[in-house]
Design a protein around this motif. Structure first.
Motif, PDB file in Angstrom:
ATOM      1  N   SER A  57       6.799  20.283 -41.035  1.00  0.00           N
ATOM      2  CA  SER A  57       6.671  18.928 -41.218  1.00  0.00           C
ATOM      3  C   SER A  57       7.001  18.239 -40.066  1.00  0.00           C
ATOM      4  O   SER A  57       8.176  18.542 -39.334  1.00  0.00           O
ATOM      5  N   PRO A  58       6.160  17.433 -39.489  1.00  0.00           N
ATOM      6  CA  PRO A  58       6.264  16.493 -38.423  1.00  0.00           C
ATOM      7  C   PRO A  58       7.520  15.696 -38.392  1.00  0.00           C
ATOM      8  O   PRO A  58       8.262  15.399 -37.472  1.00  0.00           O
ATOM      9  N   MET A  59       7.941  15.272 -39.554  1.00  0.00           N
ATOM     10  CA  MET A  59       9.151  14.497 -39.770  1.00  0.00           C
ATOM     11  C   MET A  59      10.418  15.252 -39.381  1.00  0.00           C
ATOM     12  O   MET A  59      11.250  14.791 -38.426  1.00  0.00           O
ATOM     13  N   ASP A  60      10.634  16.290 -39.855  1.00  0.00           N
ATOM     14  CA  ASP A  60      11.731  17.156 -39.581  1.00  0.00           C
ATOM     15  C   ASP A  60      11.494  17.947 -38.310  1.00  0.00           C
ATOM     16  O   ASP A  60      12.699  18.056 -37.503  1.00  0.00           O
ATOM     17  N   LYS A  61      10.346  18.460 -37.569  1.00  0.00           N
ATOM     18  CA  LYS A  61      10.431  18.733 -36.515  1.00  0.00           C
ATOM     19  C   LYS A  61      10.652  17.745 -35.485  1.00  0.00           C
ATOM     20  O   LYS A  61      10.694  18.270 -34.034  1.00  0.00           O
ATOM     21  N   ALA A  62      10.314  16.567 -35.431  1.00  0.00           N
ATOM     22  CA  ALA A  62      10.445  15.643 -34.479  1.00  0.00           C
ATOM     23  C   ALA A  62      11.681  15.680 -33.636  1.00  0.00           C
ATOM     24  O   ALA A  62      11.754  15.440 -32.637  1.00  0.00           O
ATOM     25  N   LYS A  63      12.692  15.954 -34.292  1.00  0.00           N
ATOM     26  CA  LYS A  63      14.183  16.055 -33.641  1.00  0.00           C
ATOM     27  C   LYS A  63      14.343  17.039 -32.536  1.00  0.00           C
ATOM     28  O   LYS A  63      15.127  16.975 -31.973  1.00  0.00           O
ATOM     29  N   ASP A  64      13.242  18.011 -32.749  1.00  0.00           N
ATOM     30  CA  ASP A  64      13.314  19.079 -31.639  1.00  0.00           C
ATOM     31  C   ASP A  64      12.490  18.759 -30.287  1.00  0.00           C
ATOM     32  O   ASP A  64      12.542  19.688 -29.569  1.00  0.00           O
ATOM     33  N   ILE A  65      11.814  17.677 -30.477  1.00  0.00           N
ATOM     34  CA  ILE A  65      11.027  17.275 -29.187  1.00  0.00           C
ATOM     35  C   ILE A  65      12.040  17.072 -28.060  1.00  0.00           C
ATOM     36  O   ILE A  65      12.699  16.158 -28.198  1.00  0.00           O
ATOM     37  N   ARG A  66      11.724  17.543 -26.928  1.00  0.00           N
ATOM     38  CA  ARG A  66      12.496  17.413 -25.648  1.00  0.00           C
ATOM     39  C   ARG A  66      11.570  16.881 -24.687  1.00  0.00           C
ATOM     40  O   ARG A  66      12.087  16.655 -23.313  1.00  0.00           O
ATOM     41  N   LEU A  67      10.321  16.767 -24.668  1.00  0.00           N
ATOM     42  CA  LEU A  67       9.473  16.315 -23.732  1.00  0.00           C
ATOM     43  C   LEU A  67       8.982  14.850 -23.896  1.00  0.00           C
ATOM     44  O   LEU A  67       8.934  14.351 -25.149  1.00  0.00           O
ATOM     45  N   PRO A  68       8.414  14.219 -22.947  1.00  0.00           N
ATOM     46  CA  PRO A  68       7.835  12.738 -23.200  1.00  0.00           C
ATOM     47  C   PRO A  68       6.636  13.114 -24.213  1.00  0.00           C
ATOM     48  O   PRO A  68       6.019  13.756 -24.043  1.00  0.00           O
ATOM     49  N   ILE A  69       6.605  11.834 -25.034  1.00  0.00           N
ATOM     50  CA  ILE A  69       5.674  12.210 -26.134  1.00  0.00           C
ATOM     51  C   ILE A  69       5.031  10.666 -26.262  1.00  0.00           C
ATOM     52  O   ILE A  69       5.662   9.714 -25.991  1.00  0.00           O
ATOM     53  N   LEU A  70       3.597  10.838 -26.515  1.00  0.00           N
ATOM     54  CA  LEU A  70       2.999   9.547 -26.898  1.00  0.00           C
ATOM     55  C   LEU A  70       2.239   9.586 -28.368  1.00  0.00           C
ATOM     56  O   LEU A  70       1.669  10.630 -28.579  1.00  0.00           O
ATOM     57  N   VAL A  71       2.962   8.983 -29.304  1.00  0.00           N
ATOM     58  CA  VAL A  71       2.110   8.876 -30.560  1.00  0.00           C
ATOM     59  C   VAL A  71       1.512   7.521 -30.760  1.00  0.00           C
ATOM     60  O   VAL A  71       1.813   6.502 -30.638  1.00  0.00           O
ATOM     61  N   ILE A  72      -0.016   7.819 -31.190  1.00  0.00           N
ATOM     62  CA  ILE A  72      -1.025   6.944 -31.229  1.00  0.00           C
ATOM     63  C   ILE A  72      -1.425   6.735 -32.878  1.00  0.00           C
ATOM     64  O   ILE A  72      -1.524   8.083 -33.395  1.00  0.00           O
ATOM     65  N   HIS A  73      -1.224   5.640 -33.338  1.00  0.00           N
ATOM     66  CA  HIS A  73      -1.735   5.691 -34.826  1.00  0.00           C
ATOM     67  C   HIS A  73      -2.480   4.364 -35.008  1.00  0.00           C
ATOM     68  O   HIS A  73      -2.192   3.244 -34.673  1.00  0.00           O
ATOM     69  N   SER A  74      -3.468   4.450 -35.635  1.00  0.00           N
ATOM     70  CA  SER A  74      -4.389   3.339 -36.055  1.00  0.00           C
ATOM     71  C   SER A  74      -3.648   2.537 -37.179  1.00  0.00           C
ATOM     72  O   SER A  74      -3.429   2.931 -38.291  1.00  0.00           O
ATOM     73  N   LYS A  75      -3.760   1.203 -37.063  1.00  0.00           N
ATOM     74  CA  LYS A  75      -3.228   0.153 -38.180  1.00  0.00           C
ATOM     75  C   LYS A  75      -3.932   0.306 -39.053  1.00  0.00           C
ATOM     76  O   LYS A  75      -3.726  -0.195 -40.114  1.00  0.00           O
ATOM     77  N   THR A  76      -5.226   0.620 -38.930  1.00  0.00           N
ATOM     78  CA  THR A  76      -6.445   0.743 -40.239  1.00  0.00           C
ATOM     79  C   THR A  76      -6.565   1.832 -40.773  1.00  0.00           C
ATOM     80  O   THR A  76      -7.312   1.992 -41.676  1.00  0.00           O
ATOM     81  N   ASP A  77      -5.705   2.790 -40.326  1.00  0.00           N
ATOM     82  CA  ASP A  77      -5.825   4.125 -41.032  1.00  0.00           C
ATOM     83  C   ASP A  77      -5.150   4.150 -42.453  1.00  0.00           C
ATOM     84  O   ASP A  77      -4.215   3.785 -42.927  1.00  0.00           O
ATOM     85  N   LYS A  78      -6.242   4.436 -43.461  1.00  0.00           N
ATOM     86  CA  LYS A  78      -6.009   4.251 -44.812  1.00  0.00           C
ATOM     87  C   LYS A  78      -5.472   5.731 -45.499  1.00  0.00           C
ATOM     88  O   LYS A  78      -5.089   5.909 -46.517  1.00  0.00           O
ATOM     89  N   TYR A  79      -5.856   6.684 -44.583  1.00  0.00           N
ATOM     90  CA  TYR A  79      -5.537   8.029 -45.275  1.00  0.00           C
ATOM     91  C   TYR A  79      -4.045   8.553 -44.996  1.00  0.00           C
ATOM     92  O   TYR A  79      -3.272   8.873 -45.824  1.00  0.00           O
ATOM     93  N   THR A  80      -3.798   8.005 -43.753  1.00  0.00           N
ATOM     94  CA  THR A  80      -2.042   8.269 -43.438  1.00  0.00           C
ATOM     95  C   THR A  80      -1.885   6.990 -42.728  1.00  0.00           C
ATOM     96  O   THR A  80      -2.387   6.571 -41.572  1.00  0.00           O
ATOM     97  N   GLU A  81      -0.983   6.166 -43.658  1.00  0.00           N
ATOM     98  CA  GLU A  81      -0.637   4.870 -43.192  1.00  0.00           C
ATOM     99  C   GLU A  81       0.121   4.863 -41.902  1.00  0.00           C
ATOM    100  O   GLU A  81       0.861   5.867 -41.743  1.00  0.00           O
ATOM    101  N   PRO A  82       0.325   3.982 -41.080  1.00  0.00           N
ATOM    102  CA  PRO A  82       1.131   3.863 -39.834  1.00  0.00           C
ATOM    103  C   PRO A  82       2.601   3.813 -39.971  1.00  0.00           C
ATOM    104  O   PRO A  82       3.092   4.800 -39.250  1.00  0.00           O
ATOM    105  N   PHE A  83       3.081   3.895 -41.096  1.00  0.00           N
ATOM    106  CA  PHE A  83       4.471   3.921 -41.336  1.00  0.00           C
ATOM    107  C   PHE A  83       4.805   5.443 -41.258  1.00  0.00           C
ATOM    108  O   PHE A  83       6.039   5.794 -40.792  1.00  0.00           O
ATOM    109  N   HIS A  84       4.041   6.469 -41.384  1.00  0.00           N
ATOM    110  CA  HIS A  84       4.404   7.638 -41.268  1.00  0.00           C
ATOM    111  C   HIS A  84       4.759   8.019 -39.863  1.00  0.00           C
ATOM    112  O   HIS A  84       5.643   8.626 -39.525  1.00  0.00           O
TER     113      HIS A  84
END
Length: 70
Positions: free
Chosen positions: A12-39
């Motif tokens: 689960s990305p939600m659960d595994k995010a807490k283990d990230i220790r490197l710089p990270i860029l998350v990109i998400h389209s505001k118009t994505d209807k399959y996985t909405e930006p709030f995810h």
């Protein structure tokens, strides 16, 4: 899961995010209807540390098509 040979909760990305220790860029389209930006916003909130950036695009890309759109 028998078909995929892993359990989705184990990756689960939600659960595994807490283990990230490197710089990270998350990109998400505001118009994505399959996985909405709030995810991505929720995942981003779970990433520790200051070296992180969430970029919500506004160029009309569909799901997983930001790289092709712009």
């Amino acid at each position: 899961s028998y078909r995929a040979d892993f359990y989705p909760a184990d990756v689960s990305p939600m659960d595994k995010a807490k283990d990230i220790r490197l710089p990270i860029l998350v990109i998400h389209s505001k118009t994505d209807k399959y996985t909405e930006p709030f995810h991505s916003e929720r995942i981003f909130q779970n990433i520790p540390g200051p070296k992180k950036l969430l970029y919500l695009t506004d160029w009309g890309a569909e799901h997983a098509r930001s790289i092709d759109t712009n």
